[in-house]
Every structure is written in structure tokens, then in C-alpha cells.
Write a protein that holds these residues in place. Structure first.
Motif: not given
Length: 182
Positions: A71-75, A39-45
């Protein structure tokens, strides 16, 4: 009657080859692609590909795409909850199968199957245990195009990043490096 299936779309070559396998099978009706985007970067994880390119890929393939924003820091728990919500939505539409482009990683397959079971769904792995040298050659011969988006600099020279995935690249891969990145 064909079985409805969605394809976990990483935006990479293994997903493309899995898609081709599903399309060539009379067994499946591919209803959508499924991707996770940070979400934070708008890039494919998985590969860091920009969301705009992901959307262009889906449009060129002619399939709708469902994006799960993480989200970038999600677990793992948050990832699994978000994914389960989307999977249950597909389940309500009569989709019972999810395809993946995984080739060898047993732990990843087991993880995927366990999470799919929570949604009452099953995994399909069209590339499972296939020879990666054969897959790499088929990818190029069938006219697919890809660029190396990242490398593990502890295993491979950084000069490979950004390279076209072609015969020259395959010829230059150091010994011990799998041509599909496995």
C-alpha cells in the motif's frame, strides 16, 4: 547441482545486468523474478514503471514473476511482513538465495541481508562493488535498452528524465553523477 535463486527485479538496468550475470553463471537456477508494486498506483515501487510493462519484461525474459503489493502509505514493518511471507513461500520450494542488482549502498545491503536472515535465506549481489562506468558501457554494448524514468532535480537537470540510456546520455552526464545512478 545448481542452487535455486530468485532475483529482486526493480525493472531497471541494474536488475537486467544482475540477471545477465546470474544467467552466465553455471551456479544458479533462476526460478522467478520478485518485484514490489505500489498497490494504489499499480507501479513498480522502486522506479514507478507501470505493472503492465513489468509483466511484459518478465514474459520477454521467460521467467515467472512474483509481485508483492505494498500500500502507498505502508511503513517498513508492513513491507517486511509482506515480503517475509513471500520469501518463506520460496523457501518452502527449496529456494535459499535472493539476488539483487545493488552496487554500492552498504546500508541497503545490510538491510536486505538482515531481512533475508529472518526467512533463513542469503543474498547474492552479482554487481557488488563493480565499476559503474564499466557496467554502464557493458549495458549499452550488450544491446540492453532503458529510459531514465526519474531524476533528482536537486542534483541533475530534469531534461534527462525520459531519455534513452545510451552513449549520448553518458557523455552528457554532469561531473559527479554516477552513470548507474548510485
Amino acid at each position: 547441482m545448481k542452487e535455486k535463486i530468485i532475483l529482486a527485479w526493480s525493472s531497471g538496468k541494474d536488475s537486467a545486468m544482475a540477471l545477465r550475470g546470474l544467467q552466465n553463471s553455471a551456479r544458479y537456477d533462476i526460478v522467478a523474478l520478485l518485484s514490489t508494486v505500489t498497490q494504489d498506483y499499480q507501479r513498480v515501487s522502486m522506479h514507478g514503471v507501470r505493472k503492465e510493462l513489468l509483466l511484459l519484461q518478465a514474459r520477454s525474459i521467460g521467467l515467472p514473476i512474483e509481485i508483492v503489493y505494498i500500500p502507498k502509505n505502508s511503513d517498513n514493518q508492513e513491507y517486511e511482513q509482506r515480503m517475509l511471507k513471500v520469501l518463506l513461500g520460496f523457501k518452502d520450494q527449496g529456494v535459499n538465495l535472493v539476488a539483487f542488482g545493488d552496487i554500492f549502498l552498504e546500508g541497503i545491503r545490510e538491510y536486505r541481508e538482515a531481512n533475508l536472515a529472518k526467512a533463513g535465506m542469503r543474498g547474492v549481489f552479482p554487481l557488488w562493488k563493480q565499476d559503474t562506468f564499466v557496467l554502464a558501457r557493458a549495458f549499452i554494448e550488450q544491446g540492453f535498452k532503458a529510459f531514465i524514468t526519474c531524476v533528482d532535480a536537486q542534483v541533475m537537470d530534469k531534461r534527462f528524465s525520459g531519455r534513452l540510456y545510451d552513449w549520448d546520455l553518458l557523455d552528457e552526464l554532469p561531473e559527479g553523477i554516477d552513470p548507474c545512478g548510485e
